[in-house]
Design an enzyme around this catalytic site. Sequence first.
Site, PDB file in Angstrom:
ATOM      1  CB  SER B 137      -0.877  -0.001   1.249  1.00 40.77           C
ATOM      2  OG  SER B 137      -1.532   1.248   1.385  1.00 40.77           O
ATOM      3  CE1 TYR B 150      -4.343  -1.849   5.346  1.00 41.85           C
ATOM      4  CE2 TYR B 150      -3.401   0.243   4.608  1.00 41.85           C
ATOM      5  CZ  TYR B 150      -3.994  -0.968   4.315  1.00 41.85           C
ATOM      6  OH  TYR B 150      -4.228  -1.319   3.015  1.00 41.85           O
TER       7      TYR B 150
END
Lengths: 251, 258
Positions: B137, B150
């Site tokens: 990501s 995250y």
Amino acid sequence: MTFVDPVVDEPVVVDGETVTLPVEVRSAKMAVATFFVDGDAAQELIGYSGLRIAKQRGRAMCSLSAVQYTDNDLGPYNEIAVALVVDPHDKAPGAKVSMAGGTVTTFIHKLPVNQEFTCRAGRGIWGFPKWVANISYFESGGRTEVVLVDGGELVLSLSVKRSPIPIPARGDRSEMVMSCYSWCDGVLRRTSWVTRNQGTTGRIGGAVLELGASHPMTDELRGLGLPKRALFTMSTPRMSASFGPPEIIQV
Amino acid sequence: MAFRGKVALVTGAASGMGQLAAWRLAAGDATVVAVDVNEEGLGRTARRAPNVHTHVCDVCDHAGFETLVKEAEAEHGPIDRVMNAAAIAPAGLLLEQPFEEISRLIEINYLGLVTVTKTILPLMIERGRGDLVQFGSLAGWVPSQRLGAYSAAKAAVVSFSETLYHETQGSGVRMVCVCPPPVATPMLDQIDGDGTGPRSLKDVPPIAPEEVLDAIEEGLESGRFLVFPGKGTTIVWRVRRFLPTVLWRRIDAAERLP
């Protein structure tokens, strides 16, 4: 020709499964190559439908569209359509077909797919001339490469080069109403659908079409004068669509 | 799609990018081994898609996953592609986020991917072919407030995958680590469904999941390992590398807004 009542907008049962109309395609991609082909040969080819080719100086417009359906009510599958631009059945001969109005009427002559369920649903609901064949839809080096093999025999391979030139959609920028005729088991139907395209690009030419040796569909395409240089090509990386019920048209 | 093989395994296949990836592969006649813990979602993935074979399995369950791979290969043949898409994204300020949530996040997003990779990659290397797609990501490169756990997990994914890429060069396996900005999938609701997500992302329009999948295929075809889908994503990545304080100033300013 006159209309009978459109098929009622109610769920249809295919293979014991209920399909609700409109059928929604939430994600698909598409590559299209359009060719000018011989008008008389095209008329003869679709003579069985009772429709008239919309000729432009004696020529007909024939599109080969390859679609990969990803997120779709009928499941994921690949499809290749052979479509010809025709006059609306209720228009006088020679009436000018406006292609700028956002509606082009086509006749779907062939529509091979690579999955069973969509084949039966397509034939049963809209009378689309679907059958199951091997269709690969491959993207590499800025090209979409599509290969149709039927019964172990190569029918066609189409390579569409992705263009950097964006094609803006008309009207509200993205939504287009399309309309097509289809003929199945002696019944002519007309289906309208709405497509929403994003990121469409296009160009003059841009396709390489190769035909197989002796498949009936190959022979038909050869009879139209294909393969030849494409008039234009388009690629749509993201498309959604809604397919409503068909109208049955009686001769 | 640029998948030349026959069998693909997709984790996180019950929703979002994993589901879309499974459908794309299935459209192209690939046999898809769809893995997720969400049985109901897997049911939707397999609906009217006879090439999709669903397996309820937690990617953190090492033994369970090994068995799954053995059985899948015995039934369908060698796995030619893995798409490591399984992930969760609960957001929140790090001191307020329960330890268990952070632990679960690291377990699924990072260790789950390690499990899948270490189970299948050796088989691919042995065969000298295969595609390994790691879902990193942009958050793995650009940490932001309220998304720390995250980001940490995705940073681990990126580091692990980048090292692995170099350690296995020349093996014949194609590898991509995709690092997208926010993507319009159900995961985005996890990040900011209740408004606790990073405020710096509020005005960032999510890109389409199709764009991410297309970028992955391009990366595999061109041999580019790090893939940043979406306009401007590479620029953000560069700004983070060369001018980190500029980025943090913007992120912090967004958090200070009422």
